[in-house]
Motif scaffolding. Structure first.
Motif, PDB file in Angstrom:
ATOM      1  N   GLY A 148       9.549  -7.045 -17.793  1.00 30.22           N
ATOM      2  CA  GLY A 148       8.970  -5.705 -17.628  1.00 30.22           C
ATOM      3  C   GLY A 148       8.981  -4.926 -16.364  1.00 30.22           C
ATOM      4  O   GLY A 148       9.615  -3.607 -16.047  1.00 30.22           O
ATOM      5  N   VAL A 149       9.246  -5.571 -15.087  1.00 32.86           N
ATOM      6  CA  VAL A 149       9.702  -5.303 -13.914  1.00 32.86           C
ATOM      7  C   VAL A 149      11.097  -4.743 -13.800  1.00 32.86           C
ATOM      8  O   VAL A 149      11.541  -3.915 -13.130  1.00 32.86           O
TER       9      VAL A 149
ATOM     10  N   LEU B 187      -3.848  -5.069   0.144  1.00 37.04           N
ATOM     11  CA  LEU B 187      -3.367  -5.630  -1.156  1.00 37.04           C
ATOM     12  C   LEU B 187      -1.701  -5.572  -1.172  1.00 37.04           C
ATOM     13  O   LEU B 187      -1.157  -6.276  -1.838  1.00 37.04           O
ATOM     14  N   GLY B 188      -1.203  -4.557  -0.424  1.00 37.46           N
ATOM     15  CA  GLY B 188       0.167  -4.395  -0.321  1.00 37.46           C
ATOM     16  C   GLY B 188       0.670  -3.133   0.286  1.00 37.46           C
ATOM     17  O   GLY B 188      -0.155  -2.306   0.559  1.00 37.46           O
ATOM     18  N   PHE B 189       1.993  -3.092   0.707  1.00 37.16           N
ATOM     19  CA  PHE B 189       2.661  -1.886   1.382  1.00 37.16           C
ATOM     20  C   PHE B 189       4.089  -1.539   0.782  1.00 37.16           C
ATOM     21  O   PHE B 189       4.696  -2.814   0.608  1.00 37.16           O
ATOM     22  N   ASN B 190       4.197  -0.528   0.780  1.00 34.52           N
ATOM     23  CA  ASN B 190       5.883  -0.199   0.663  1.00 34.52           C
ATOM     24  C   ASN B 190       6.276   0.518   1.920  1.00 34.52           C
ATOM     25  O   ASN B 190       5.865   1.518   2.197  1.00 34.52           O
ATOM     26  N   ARG B 191       7.363  -0.175   2.717  1.00 35.09           N
ATOM     27  CA  ARG B 191       7.756   0.052   3.913  1.00 35.09           C
ATOM     28  C   ARG B 191       9.139   1.074   3.757  1.00 35.09           C
ATOM     29  O   ARG B 191       9.972   0.590   3.053  1.00 35.09           O
ATOM     30  N   ASN B 192       9.067   2.081   4.274  1.00 37.10           N
ATOM     31  CA  ASN B 192      10.284   3.075   4.359  1.00 37.10           C
ATOM     32  C   ASN B 192      10.880   3.386   2.742  1.00 37.10           C
ATOM     33  O   ASN B 192      12.027   3.254   2.699  1.00 37.10           O
TER      34      ASN B 192
ATOM     35  N   GLU C  87      10.980  -2.346   2.000  1.00 34.90           N
ATOM     36  CA  GLU C  87      10.258  -3.875   1.804  1.00 34.90           C
ATOM     37  C   GLU C  87       9.210  -3.426   1.241  1.00 34.90           C
ATOM     38  O   GLU C  87       8.398  -2.619   1.359  1.00 34.90           O
ATOM     39  N   ILE C  88       8.745  -4.311   0.128  1.00 30.63           N
ATOM     40  CA  ILE C  88       7.334  -4.110  -0.659  1.00 30.63           C
ATOM     41  C   ILE C  88       6.775  -5.523  -0.331  1.00 30.63           C
ATOM     42  O   ILE C  88       7.462  -6.481  -0.514  1.00 30.63           O
ATOM     43  N   SER C  89       5.535  -5.548   0.100  1.00 29.25           N
ATOM     44  CA  SER C  89       4.733  -6.995   0.513  1.00 29.25           C
ATOM     45  C   SER C  89       3.559  -6.706  -0.225  1.00 29.25           C
ATOM     46  O   SER C  89       2.816  -5.884  -0.253  1.00 29.25           O
ATOM     47  N   LEU C  90       3.068  -7.922  -0.968  1.00 28.82           N
ATOM     48  CA  LEU C  90       2.160  -8.160  -1.861  1.00 28.82           C
ATOM     49  C   LEU C  90       1.156  -9.139  -1.339  1.00 28.82           C
ATOM     50  O   LEU C  90       1.882 -10.228  -1.012  1.00 28.82           O
ATOM     51  N   ARG C  91      -0.244  -9.079  -1.353  1.00 31.53           N
ATOM     52  CA  ARG C  91      -1.099 -10.251  -1.046  1.00 31.53           C
ATOM     53  C   ARG C  91      -1.332 -10.735  -2.586  1.00 31.53           C
ATOM     54  O   ARG C  91      -1.710 -10.492  -3.630  1.00 31.53           O
TER      55      ARG C  91
ATOM     56  N   VAL D 155      -1.589  -8.627  -9.912  1.00 31.53           N
ATOM     57  CA  VAL D 155      -0.454  -8.387  -8.692  1.00 31.53           C
ATOM     58  C   VAL D 155       0.639  -7.526  -9.221  1.00 31.53           C
ATOM     59  O   VAL D 155       1.198  -6.669  -8.571  1.00 31.53           O
ATOM     60  N   VAL D 156       0.766  -7.555 -10.823  1.00 33.36           N
ATOM     61  CA  VAL D 156       1.921  -6.590 -11.283  1.00 33.36           C
ATOM     62  C   VAL D 156       1.210  -5.136 -10.978  1.00 33.36           C
ATOM     63  O   VAL D 156       2.152  -4.416 -10.735  1.00 33.36           O
ATOM     64  N   SER D 157       0.047  -4.962 -11.372  1.00 34.26           N
ATOM     65  CA  SER D 157      -0.537  -3.588 -11.122  1.00 34.26           C
ATOM     66  C   SER D 157      -0.407  -3.190  -9.656  1.00 34.26           C
ATOM     67  O   SER D 157      -0.107  -1.922  -9.421  1.00 34.26           O
ATOM     68  N   VAL D 158      -0.485  -3.948  -8.839  1.00 37.34           N
ATOM     69  CA  VAL D 158      -0.328  -3.507  -7.320  1.00 37.34           C
ATOM     70  C   VAL D 158       1.136  -3.095  -7.014  1.00 37.34           C
ATOM     71  O   VAL D 158       1.404  -2.308  -6.341  1.00 37.34           O
ATOM     72  N   LEU D 159       2.026  -3.940  -7.843  1.00 34.94           N
ATOM     73  CA  LEU D 159       3.425  -3.995  -7.523  1.00 34.94           C
ATOM     74  C   LEU D 159       3.827  -2.535  -8.152  1.00 34.94           C
ATOM     75  O   LEU D 159       4.659  -1.813  -7.470  1.00 34.94           O
ATOM     76  N   MET D 160       3.148  -2.225  -9.362  1.00 37.73           N
ATOM     77  CA  MET D 160       3.626  -0.805  -9.922  1.00 37.73           C
ATOM     78  C   MET D 160       2.963   0.216  -8.954  1.00 37.73           C
ATOM     79  O   MET D 160       3.930   1.259  -8.858  1.00 37.73           O
ATOM     80  N   HIS D 161       1.926   0.079  -8.385  1.00 42.45           N
ATOM     81  CA  HIS D 161       1.349   1.018  -7.541  1.00 42.45           C
ATOM     82  C   HIS D 161       2.683   1.324  -6.299  1.00 42.45           C
ATOM     83  O   HIS D 161       2.692   2.505  -5.895  1.00 42.45           O
ATOM     84  N   GLU D 162       2.940   0.115  -5.592  1.00 46.16           N
ATOM     85  CA  GLU D 162       3.602   0.231  -4.684  1.00 46.16           C
ATOM     86  C   GLU D 162       5.250   0.978  -5.251  1.00 46.16           C
ATOM     87  O   GLU D 162       5.978   1.590  -4.418  1.00 46.16           O
ATOM     88  N   LEU D 163       5.647   0.621  -6.307  1.00 40.40           N
ATOM     89  CA  LEU D 163       6.695   1.237  -6.819  1.00 40.40           C
ATOM     90  C   LEU D 163       6.580   2.551  -6.724  1.00 40.40           C
ATOM     91  O   LEU D 163       7.642   3.504  -6.615  1.00 40.40           O
ATOM     92  N   VAL D 164       5.650   3.232  -7.222  1.00 40.58           N
ATOM     93  CA  VAL D 164       5.220   4.736  -7.351  1.00 40.58           C
ATOM     94  C   VAL D 164       5.537   5.221  -5.942  1.00 40.58           C
ATOM     95  O   VAL D 164       6.262   6.304  -5.909  1.00 40.58           O
TER      96      VAL D 164
END
Length: 326
Positions: free
Chosen positions: A145-146, A171-176, A180-184, A199-208
């Motif tokens: 899916g990712v 829970l996470g951040f997307n730098r620049n 880098e995407i960092s997830l707890r 965790v996938v939901s937070v990853l989708m959030h950071e990809l936005v």
């Protein structure tokens, strides 16, 4: 005098500065006085601050130019009390690990070369079960899916990292926008790993945040699209068990319902006749469907708000930090 706004753990700190003479080091000293986080533990995140460089001696003008940023700078850092708690837990976990001492084969790195993926994965090596953390990060990278979401939107992220668990709110951040995407990924007690779909939901959030910095209507619309696409790409495909890497009971965000992911993200369709006939039954069904849609919309908004509430970096394109739902 000018002013900088630095956000830490959901609180904004305004610091009066002289851009010509004040340095990054003096800003960190002011932050230590305001937050209690030692200078050595501080990490400032902003699009103008290059990663892995020591800019402490640089003046603010040298770092940001003649105009200081009006958006917030995100400060990540642990209080001494956080560090001591984690060190004590590390000692306990190290003893348990020494007792068990069961060798675990590391997950093999994928040899598949893709244009749209994560360049590398980096767990925290100082924590127990670092190999399991790496396995989870690789699982995210190799999740069909990712893979398909990133391929469709043509996104490449330099590094997928594990966020330090001392940052309990983040829970996470997307730098620049993709450096880098960092997830707890660990639970608060460090005894296991978080629920995979959470965790996938937070990853989708950071990809936005590859596209949108602010949590506006466009952000939420794309977030729903990505989660829907993830579910559609994952249907009928083997992506592993839906739980913790270590096989223990899965962690769920407070209030998260264990039901179909389509319902969780507010997708709806079809009509339901609950009895009766003719116009009255149709009207009753329409009213009920409207009530269900309204309830679903409220749940969707709460789920989205849980992910974006007090997001320190939401006002600029440099960094987004997603905070723990309260």
């Amino acid at each position: 005098m000018a002013s900088l706004t630095v956000a830490h753990r959901g609180t904004n700190h305004a610091i009066s500065v002289n851009a010509e003479t004040d340095t990054i080091a003096s800003v960190k000293q002011a932050l230590e006085a305001l937050t209690g986080v030692p200078v050595a533990n501080q990490k400032l995140l902003h699009k103008s601050i290059r990663p892995n460089t020591n800019l402490d001696a640089s003046t603010l003008t040298q770092v940001f130019g003649q105009t200081l940023p009006t958006e917030k700078i995100l400060m990540v850092g642990s209080l001494p009390s956080d560090v001591s708690v984690i060190q004590r837990k590390d000692a306990v976990l190290d003893i348990r690990k020494a007792r068990e001492r069961t060798p675990t084969q590391p997950h093999p790195e994928s040899s598949i070369k893709r244009a749209y993926t994560f360049g590398t994965v980096q767990p925290l090596p100082q924590f127990p079960d670092a190999n399991k953390a790496k396995t989870l990060l690789i699982r995210l990278r190799e999740d069909i899916g990712v893979i398909e979401v990133m391929r469709k939107h043509q996104w490449f992220v330099g590094t997928l990292t594990e966020l330090h668990p001392a940052e309990k709110e983040i829970l996470g951040f997307n730098r620049n926008m993709g450096a880098e995407i960092s997830l707890r990924i660990r639970t608060d007690d460090l005894a296991g790993f978080r629920h995979y779909r959470t965790v996938v939901s937070v990853l989708m959030h950071e990809l936005v945040h590859m596209v949108h910095s602010d949590h506006d209507d466009k952000f939420h619309a794309l977030n729903r699209v990505l989660n829907k696409e993830y579910d559609e790409f994952s249907v009928g495909r083997s992506i592993g068990t839906d739980g913790r890497v270590d096989g223990s009971q899965a962690f769920s965000v407070e209030g998260e319902e264990e039901e179909g992911s389509l319902a969780r993200y507010g997708y709806q369709g079809g009509s339901f006749l609950l009895g009766g006939s003719g116009a009255q039954a149709t009207d009753d069904a329409a009213k009920r469907e409207a009530m269900l849609a309204a309830a679903e919309n409220r749940r969707l908004k709460k789920w989205e708000q849980d992910l974006v509430d007090a997001c320190d970096g939401s006002k600029h394109s440099g960094t987004d930090g997603t905070h723990e739902p309260q």
